[in-house]
Motif scaffolding. Sequence first.
Motif, PDB file in Angstrom:
ATOM      1  N   ARG A  24     -27.139  38.449  34.222  1.00 55.55           N
ATOM      2  CA  ARG A  24     -27.251  37.097  35.158  1.00 55.55           C
ATOM      3  C   ARG A  24     -28.953  36.336  34.273  1.00 55.55           C
ATOM      4  NH1 ARG A  24     -23.999  37.486  39.770  1.00 55.55           N
ATOM      5  NH2 ARG A  24     -22.993  39.137  40.352  1.00 55.55           N
ATOM      6  N   ALA A  27     -27.997  34.645  31.631  1.00 54.61           N
ATOM      7  CA  ALA A  27     -26.502  33.291  32.376  1.00 54.61           C
ATOM      8  C   ALA A  27     -27.584  32.764  32.924  1.00 54.61           C
ATOM      9  CB  ALA A  27     -26.218  33.656  33.110  1.00 54.61           C
ATOM     10  N   GLU A  28     -29.226  32.423  33.574  1.00 57.51           N
ATOM     11  CA  GLU A  28     -30.024  31.867  34.123  1.00 57.51           C
ATOM     12  C   GLU A  28     -30.755  30.894  32.909  1.00 57.51           C
ATOM     13  OE1 GLU A  28     -32.709  34.052  36.382  1.00 57.51           O
ATOM     14  OE2 GLU A  28     -30.762  34.320  38.054  1.00 57.51           O
ATOM     15  N   ALA A  34     -23.904  31.320  30.671  1.00 58.00           N
ATOM     16  CA  ALA A  34     -23.852  30.528  32.070  1.00 58.00           C
ATOM     17  C   ALA A  34     -22.550  30.221  31.841  1.00 58.00           C
ATOM     18  CB  ALA A  34     -24.893  29.758  32.639  1.00 58.00           C
ATOM     19  N   GLU A  35     -22.251  29.362  31.319  1.00 53.94           N
ATOM     20  CA  GLU A  35     -20.776  28.256  31.108  1.00 53.94           C
ATOM     21  C   GLU A  35     -19.688  29.781  31.257  1.00 53.94           C
ATOM     22  OE1 GLU A  35     -17.971  25.580  28.322  1.00 53.94           O
ATOM     23  OE2 GLU A  35     -20.191  26.109  28.801  1.00 53.94           O
ATOM     24  N   ARG A  36     -20.182  30.865  30.418  1.00 53.47           N
ATOM     25  CA  ARG A  36     -19.275  32.366  29.739  1.00 53.47           C
ATOM     26  C   ARG A  36     -18.969  33.298  31.454  1.00 53.47           C
ATOM     27  NH1 ARG A  36     -20.509  32.904  23.416  1.00 53.47           N
ATOM     28  NH2 ARG A  36     -19.285  30.674  22.376  1.00 53.47           N
ATOM     29  N   ALA A  38     -19.920  32.386  34.300  1.00 51.72           N
ATOM     30  CA  ALA A  38     -18.537  31.377  34.635  1.00 51.72           C
ATOM     31  C   ALA A  38     -17.441  31.998  35.190  1.00 51.72           C
ATOM     32  CB  ALA A  38     -19.009  30.085  35.014  1.00 51.72           C
ATOM     33  N   GLN A  39     -17.322  31.951  33.188  1.00 51.91           N
ATOM     34  CA  GLN A  39     -16.192  31.798  33.322  1.00 51.91           C
ATOM     35  C   GLN A  39     -15.285  33.235  33.707  1.00 51.91           C
ATOM     36  OE1 GLN A  39     -15.025  30.709  28.622  1.00 51.91           O
ATOM     37  NE2 GLN A  39     -12.483  30.705  29.257  1.00 51.91           N
ATOM     38  N   GLU A  41     -16.148  35.208  35.376  1.00 53.82           N
ATOM     39  CA  GLU A  41     -16.253  34.986  37.486  1.00 53.82           C
ATOM     40  C   GLU A  41     -14.836  34.535  37.952  1.00 53.82           C
ATOM     41  OE1 GLU A  41     -20.932  36.003  39.352  1.00 53.82           O
ATOM     42  OE2 GLU A  41     -19.661  34.059  38.411  1.00 53.82           O
ATOM     43  N   ALA A  42     -14.330  33.834  37.120  1.00 51.69           N
ATOM     44  CA  ALA A  42     -13.545  32.134  37.832  1.00 51.69           C
ATOM     45  C   ALA A  42     -12.041  33.290  37.146  1.00 51.69           C
ATOM     46  CB  ALA A  42     -13.341  31.032  36.418  1.00 51.69           C
TER      47      ALA A  42
END
Length: 202
Positions: A24, A27-28, A34-36, A38-39, A41-42
């Motif tokens: 995390r 990602a910050e 961060a994009e990956r 989020a990907q 999690e999606a």
Amino acid sequence: MKHLELPEIARMMSEDSPILQGCRHLAEVCPVCAERFAQVEALMKHVGHWDPEVAVREGLDADDLLAALLAAGPDLAGWTSRVEEKPEYQTWGVAWLALERAQALLAEPSTRSQARDFALLAAAIAGTLEDSVYHSESIADLRALAQATAVAAAAPGAGTTDLANTVRQMAAVVAALEQGTGEEAVEKRVLSLLSQVLHGWQ
């Protein structure tokens, strides 16, 4: 420095803290990570699976696999036959997308027969999943959701034979639910679907 790839991020997200916290943090501070993140999690949301590694491994190809499966046969019998023959379709991701499609079609009376076919396809795929990979309780949850959707999609008939068959199907749903994780959200979804069936018989 090389950015983390999706499978690497998924592996980190599968670990307990502090490794997850480290992921995390990356990602910050890193837009690419961060994009990956989020990907991943999606993808977890897309295929309805809690394990990031499973979501990445299956989520990227699940839509294409479902499309190929549907193109391989004109009806439910053709789809399920293909599933039995080809292990690549025997994944949580494909089953979940079939279930999602079934539930989307459930709302309209004109598409309920299609909803039933997709739900039965999801249930058939769930029956091929390995406990060692997906856990038996989670598979039971998936099966209960799929079977409940199939029962809800079937229009109630007027005869006692139809009613008796519906009751048997509902009993199978409850049995699967009892073998599941006990997760409240799953139970609520299943019972909501079964309540639609009972309402239809009134």
